[in-house]
Design a protein around this motif. Structure first.
Motif, mmCIF file in Angstrom:
data_model
loop_
_atom_site.group_PDB
_atom_site.id
_atom_site.type_symbol
_atom_site.label_atom_id
_atom_site.label_comp_id
_atom_site.label_asym_id
_atom_site.label_seq_id
_atom_site.Cartn_x
_atom_site.Cartn_y
_atom_site.Cartn_z
ATOM 1 N N MET A 242 50.654 37.293 53.915
ATOM 2 C CA MET A 242 50.729 37.065 55.367
ATOM 3 C C MET A 242 51.850 37.861 56.032
ATOM 4 N N TYR A 243 52.416 38.837 55.308
ATOM 5 C CA TYR A 243 53.521 39.626 55.827
ATOM 6 C C TYR A 243 53.115 41.081 56.034
ATOM 7 N N SER A 244 54.020 41.871 56.573
ATOM 8 C CA SER A 244 53.808 43.296 56.743
ATOM 9 C C SER A 244 54.930 44.053 56.051
ATOM 10 N N GLU A 245 54.706 45.303 55.755
ATOM 11 C CA GLU A 245 55.679 46.109 55.026
ATOM 12 C C GLU A 245 57.004 46.194 55.786
ATOM 13 N N ASN A 246 58.097 45.958 55.035
ATOM 14 C CA ASN A 246 59.459 46.044 55.591
ATOM 15 C C ASN A 246 59.672 45.145 56.801
ATOM 16 N N CYS A 247 59.017 43.986 56.796
ATOM 17 C CA CYS A 247 59.150 43.051 57.921
ATOM 18 C C CYS A 247 60.527 42.397 57.971
ATOM 19 N N GLY A 248 61.260 42.411 56.860
ATOM 20 C CA GLY A 248 62.592 41.808 56.809
ATOM 21 C C GLY A 248 62.548 40.392 56.264
ATOM 22 N N LEU A 249 63.522 40.057 55.438
ATOM 23 C CA LEU A 249 63.525 38.745 54.797
ATOM 24 C C LEU A 249 63.652 37.607 55.801
ATOM 25 N N ASP A 250 64.230 37.882 56.961
ATOM 26 C CA ASP A 250 64.340 36.844 57.972
ATOM 27 C C ASP A 250 62.963 36.413 58.487
ATOM 28 N N ASN A 251 61.966 37.261 58.280
ATOM 29 C CA ASN A 251 60.599 36.956 58.702
ATOM 30 C C ASN A 251 59.705 36.546 57.529
ATOM 31 N N VAL A 252 60.316 36.282 56.386
ATOM 32 C CA VAL A 252 59.605 35.893 55.174
ATOM 33 C C VAL A 252 59.923 34.427 54.857
ATOM 34 N N THR A 253 58.949 33.698 54.364
ATOM 35 C CA THR A 253 59.153 32.291 54.007
ATOM 36 C C THR A 253 59.344 32.172 52.505
ATOM 37 N N LEU A 254 60.490 31.634 52.103
ATOM 38 C CA LEU A 254 60.764 31.393 50.686
ATOM 39 C C LEU A 254 60.408 29.966 50.323
ATOM 40 N N SER A 255 60.222 29.740 49.036
ATOM 41 C CA SER A 255 60.032 28.371 48.565
ATOM 42 C C SER A 255 61.208 27.525 49.027
ATOM 43 N N TRP A 256 60.938 26.256 49.306
ATOM 44 C CA TRP A 256 61.956 25.399 49.905
ATOM 45 C C TRP A 256 63.002 24.992 48.880
ATOM 46 N N GLY A 257 64.259 25.004 49.308
ATOM 47 C CA GLY A 257 65.340 24.583 48.426
ATOM 48 C C GLY A 257 66.648 24.473 49.172
ATOM 49 N N HIS A 258 67.711 24.277 48.405
ATOM 50 C CA HIS A 258 69.022 24.016 49.011
ATOM 51 C C HIS A 258 69.582 25.220 49.757
ATOM 52 N N ASP A 259 69.200 26.436 49.365
ATOM 53 C CA ASP A 259 69.703 27.637 50.031
ATOM 54 C C ASP A 259 69.318 27.640 51.510
ATOM 55 N N GLU A 260 68.014 27.531 51.765
ATOM 56 C CA GLU A 260 67.512 27.615 53.132
ATOM 57 C C GLU A 260 68.023 26.454 53.982
ATOM 58 N N TYR B 279 74.204 35.334 54.145
ATOM 59 C CA TYR B 279 73.234 35.956 53.243
ATOM 60 C C TYR B 279 73.411 35.427 51.824
ATOM 61 N N MET B 280 74.653 35.318 51.377
ATOM 62 C CA MET B 280 74.924 34.798 50.039
ATOM 63 C C MET B 280 74.360 33.391 49.885
ATOM 64 N N ILE B 281 74.588 32.567 50.879
ATOM 65 C CA ILE B 281 74.120 31.186 50.824
ATOM 66 C C ILE B 281 72.596 31.119 50.862
ATOM 67 N N ARG B 282 72.000 31.897 51.734
ATOM 68 C CA ARG B 282 70.552 31.817 51.926
ATOM 69 C C ARG B 282 69.752 32.385 50.755
ATOM 70 N N TYR B 283 70.317 33.382 50.048
ATOM 71 C CA TYR B 283 69.527 34.095 49.046
ATOM 72 C C TYR B 283 70.117 34.061 47.639
ATOM 73 N N HIS B 284 71.130 33.227 47.400
ATOM 74 C CA HIS B 284 71.738 33.264 46.067
ATOM 75 C C HIS B 284 70.801 32.783 44.966
ATOM 76 N N SER B 285 69.801 31.980 45.310
ATOM 77 C CA SER B 285 68.820 31.538 44.310
ATOM 78 C C SER B 285 67.577 32.419 44.276
ATOM 79 N N PHE B 286 67.541 33.460 45.089
ATOM 80 C CA PHE B 286 66.386 34.346 45.168
ATOM 81 C C PHE B 286 66.492 35.418 44.083
ATOM 82 N N TYR B 287 66.496 34.962 42.817
ATOM 83 C CA TYR B 287 66.670 35.846 41.672
ATOM 84 C C TYR B 287 65.605 36.927 41.568
ATOM 85 N N PRO B 288 64.337 36.652 41.881
ATOM 86 C CA PRO B 288 63.351 37.735 41.782
ATOM 87 C C PRO B 288 63.686 38.937 42.649
ATOM 88 N N TRP B 289 64.478 38.714 43.699
ATOM 89 C CA TRP B 289 64.905 39.814 44.565
ATOM 90 C C TRP B 289 66.200 40.433 44.078
#
Length: 298
Positions: A183-201, A220-230
């Motif tokens: 449901m996304y577009s190329e280079n849309c930016g992580l701010d426009n991407v939905t991650l699985s729900w957790g304590h970071d978000e 950024y550190m807080i929001r994406y520190h569990s986003f290991y695949p990235w």
């Protein structure tokens, strides 16, 4: 009246260090997700991820965003909430079986030692897992802890237990969500991407809602520190914009401290707590008096 804080930032060229001298064991021994028969700890980790990967869908994340961004769940001070994490053991963590509050101070103190002039970074280390308090308010751990991933597009190969889980996740058979871009577009930016729900978000949105003066690098550190695949797996780069690519170095820096400070060594919390309270007062002034957020007592 809010007073703007002056925030010190490192030159990004200084972020990468050749080795992690503070790790209590070999770096390759961290994040070992191998499950052997009779290992109750790792069987629990696998079960948590299986439930997460079966249950984290586009719809489930949207429902949690609706619930938790009302900011009306509980009343507490920051360090009191951190103390509450004394009673939480992260069921997704293969490296540590200690309360989360211990890990928070371990991370913060090592950052304080290595970057003494960046007090905002010390506070980021302390509070980065604070969103796990959701586990005390009827949120199952699979929706609180563990590595995050993008929902709404195909699941990345580097996700933990990728081959053995997701079998019962309905998004996998939905053509809107099971392609490279979904449901996304190329280079849309992580701010426009939905991650699985957790304590970071959750914590990121709480800080934004209450206008914390922590710098964007900290958020950024807080929001994406569990986003290991990235930040470790190198996946989802096709969804990143230039800002995300620039900020990636900061998340990778933070990851070294989040991961490699885990040990059985207990910090002297009573001794260092006043310092961290001063940082809360500096970067989160008035946050905890927000009537929208603080409704019910712990």
């Amino acid at each position: 009246m809010r007073v703007l804080q002056t925030v010190s930032i490192l030159d990004p060229s200084e972020l990468v260090r050749p080795e992690v001298g503070f790790a209590s064991k070999d770096e390759h021994e961290y994040r070992d997700y191998t499950v052997t028969a009779g290992d109750a700890h790792m069987e629990r980790v696998l079960q948590t991820y299986t439930e997460m990967h079966d249950s984290q869908t586009v719809d489930s994340v949207r429902s949690r965003l609706e619930r938790w961004t009302k900011f009306n769940a509980f009343r507490a001070e920051v360090l009191e909430t951190l103390d509450k994490l004394d009673n939480l053991v992260d069921e997704s963590d293969p490296d540590l079986d200690l309360p989360n509050s211990v890990h928070a101070y371990q991370t913060a103190e090592q950052l304080r030692k290595d970057y003494p002039d960046l007090d905002w970074l010390h506070l980021t280390g302390l509070i980065h897992d604070l969103g796990k308090v959701m586990a005390f308010y009827d949120e199952p751990q699979w929706a609180v802890v563990g590595d995050t991933f993008v929902v709404g597009c195909e699941w990345a190969d580097s996700i933990v237990y990728r081959k053995d889980t997701f079998k019962n996740n309905p998004d996998g058979s939905n053509p809107k969500y099971n392609t490279k871009f979904g449901m996304y577009s190329e280079n849309c930016g992580l701010d426009n991407v939905t991650l699985s729900w957790g304590h970071d978000e959750y914590l990121y949105r709480f800080l934004k809602h209450n206008k914390s003066t922590l710098p964007e690098e900290a958020l950024y550190m807080i929001r994406y520190h569990s986003f290991y695949p990235w930040h470790r797996g190198g996946d989802y780069m096709h969804l990143c914009n230039e800002k995300d690519k620039k900020m990636l170095k900061w998340v990778q820096l933070f990851n070294r401290y989040d991961l490699y400070t885990k040990s059985d060594q207990m910090p002297d919390v009573a001794k260092i707590k006043p310092y961290y309270q001063s940082l809360v007062d500096k970067y989160m002034p008035g946050v905890l008096e927000c009537d929208i957020f603080w409704v019910n007592d712990l």
